[in-house]
Design a protein around this motif. Sequence first.
Motif, PDB file in Angstrom:
ATOM      1  N   UNK A  23      49.978 -87.951 104.409  1.00 32.24           N
ATOM      2  CA  UNK A  23      50.301 -88.924 105.100  1.00 32.24           C
ATOM      3  C   UNK A  23      49.184 -89.085 106.242  1.00 32.24           C
ATOM      4  N   UNK A  24      48.990 -90.152 107.066  1.00 34.66           N
ATOM      5  CA  UNK A  24      48.165 -90.403 108.057  1.00 34.66           C
ATOM      6  C   UNK A  24      48.878 -90.458 109.376  1.00 34.66           C
ATOM      7  N   UNK A  25      48.093 -89.815 110.544  1.00 34.63           N
ATOM      8  CA  UNK A  25      48.815 -90.224 111.855  1.00 34.63           C
ATOM      9  C   UNK A  25      47.561 -90.508 112.757  1.00 34.63           C
ATOM     10  N   UNK A  26      47.395 -91.322 113.446  1.00 35.98           N
ATOM     11  CA  UNK A  26      48.832 -92.065 114.057  1.00 35.98           C
ATOM     12  C   UNK A  26      49.273 -93.035 112.554  1.00 35.98           C
ATOM     13  N   UNK A  27      50.503 -93.196 113.071  1.00 42.38           N
ATOM     14  CA  UNK A  27      51.304 -93.979 111.776  1.00 42.38           C
ATOM     15  C   UNK A  27      51.370 -95.712 112.384  1.00 42.38           C
ATOM     16  N   UNK A  28      51.811 -96.431 111.624  1.00 44.32           N
ATOM     17  CA  UNK A  28      51.837 -97.893 111.760  1.00 44.32           C
ATOM     18  C   UNK A  28      52.892 -98.115 113.289  1.00 44.32           C
ATOM     19  N   UNK A  29      53.887 -97.437 113.545  1.00 47.04           N
ATOM     20  CA  UNK A  29      54.669 -97.286 114.665  1.00 47.04           C
ATOM     21  C   UNK A  29      54.300 -96.679 115.758  1.00 47.04           C
ATOM     22  N   UNK A  30      52.911 -96.036 115.953  1.00 48.76           N
ATOM     23  CA  UNK A  30      52.543 -95.473 117.167  1.00 48.76           C
ATOM     24  C   UNK A  30      52.206 -96.748 118.177  1.00 48.76           C
ATOM     25  N   UNK A  31      52.361 -96.472 119.317  1.00 47.22           N
ATOM     26  CA  UNK A  31      52.033 -97.522 120.170  1.00 47.22           C
ATOM     27  C   UNK A  31      50.564 -97.467 120.564  1.00 47.22           C
ATOM     28  N   UNK A  36      45.173 -92.020 118.581  1.00 49.63           N
ATOM     29  CA  UNK A  36      44.148 -90.911 118.632  1.00 49.63           C
ATOM     30  C   UNK A  36      43.339 -91.207 117.212  1.00 49.63           C
ATOM     31  N   UNK A  37      42.173 -90.395 117.088  1.00 53.21           N
ATOM     32  CA  UNK A  37      41.551 -90.347 115.735  1.00 53.21           C
ATOM     33  C   UNK A  37      42.398 -90.282 114.595  1.00 53.21           C
ATOM     34  N   UNK A  38      42.301 -90.998 113.364  1.00 48.13           N
ATOM     35  CA  UNK A  38      43.041 -91.006 112.349  1.00 48.13           C
ATOM     36  C   UNK A  38      42.810 -89.551 111.528  1.00 48.13           C
ATOM     37  N   UNK A  39      44.022 -89.139 111.232  1.00 49.08           N
ATOM     38  CA  UNK A  39      43.831 -87.822 110.532  1.00 49.08           C
ATOM     39  C   UNK A  39      44.991 -87.773 109.391  1.00 49.08           C
ATOM     40  N   UNK A  48      55.540 -80.281 109.026  1.00 51.48           N
ATOM     41  CA  UNK A  48      54.287 -80.301 109.245  1.00 51.48           C
ATOM     42  C   UNK A  48      53.782 -81.265 110.638  1.00 51.48           C
ATOM     43  N   UNK A  49      52.564 -80.687 111.485  1.00 47.89           N
ATOM     44  CA  UNK A  49      52.494 -81.232 112.749  1.00 47.89           C
ATOM     45  C   UNK A  49      51.246 -81.921 112.790  1.00 47.89           C
ATOM     46  N   UNK A  50      50.969 -82.945 113.222  1.00 48.31           N
ATOM     47  CA  UNK A  50      49.747 -83.738 113.706  1.00 48.31           C
ATOM     48  C   UNK A  50      48.897 -82.610 114.825  1.00 48.31           C
ATOM     49  N   UNK A  51      47.788 -82.414 114.411  1.00 48.96           N
ATOM     50  CA  UNK A  51      46.973 -81.605 115.240  1.00 48.96           C
ATOM     51  C   UNK A  51      46.434 -82.304 116.668  1.00 48.96           C
ATOM     52  N   UNK A  55      53.137 -84.852 116.527  1.00 44.46           N
ATOM     53  CA  UNK A  55      54.418 -85.517 115.647  1.00 44.46           C
ATOM     54  C   UNK A  55      54.516 -84.793 114.521  1.00 44.46           C
ATOM     55  N   UNK A  56      55.932 -84.527 114.516  1.00 45.89           N
ATOM     56  CA  UNK A  56      56.564 -83.710 113.328  1.00 45.89           C
ATOM     57  C   UNK A  56      56.762 -84.530 112.298  1.00 45.89           C
ATOM     58  N   UNK A  57      56.494 -84.169 111.005  1.00 50.17           N
ATOM     59  CA  UNK A  57      56.632 -85.014 109.619  1.00 50.17           C
ATOM     60  C   UNK A  57      57.238 -83.831 108.679  1.00 50.17           C
TER      61      UNK A  57
END
Length: 64
Positions: A23-31, A36-39, A48-51, A55-57
């Motif tokens: 998956x990618x973060x930030x996602x489409x629901x992120x304000x 932040x830069x896409x990871x 799993x956590x976004x570095x 955010x927890x996935x």
Amino acid sequence: MVTDYPGRVKKDDTIIFVDKNIITCPNNMTPLWNLHPKVYIELKKEISLCPYCGQKYKLNNYDE
């Protein structure tokens, strides 16, 4: 919104359940203010956590 020290925003303990292994973060629901830069995050373990934002996935089909 929770802050752990001035100027830094920390996400709450919300877990986003997903159906894909990557998956990618930030996602489409992120304000916009919280972008932040896409990871790309590969979901191998239970949670799993976004570095960047923490955010927890979690996979929908992960056996507990």
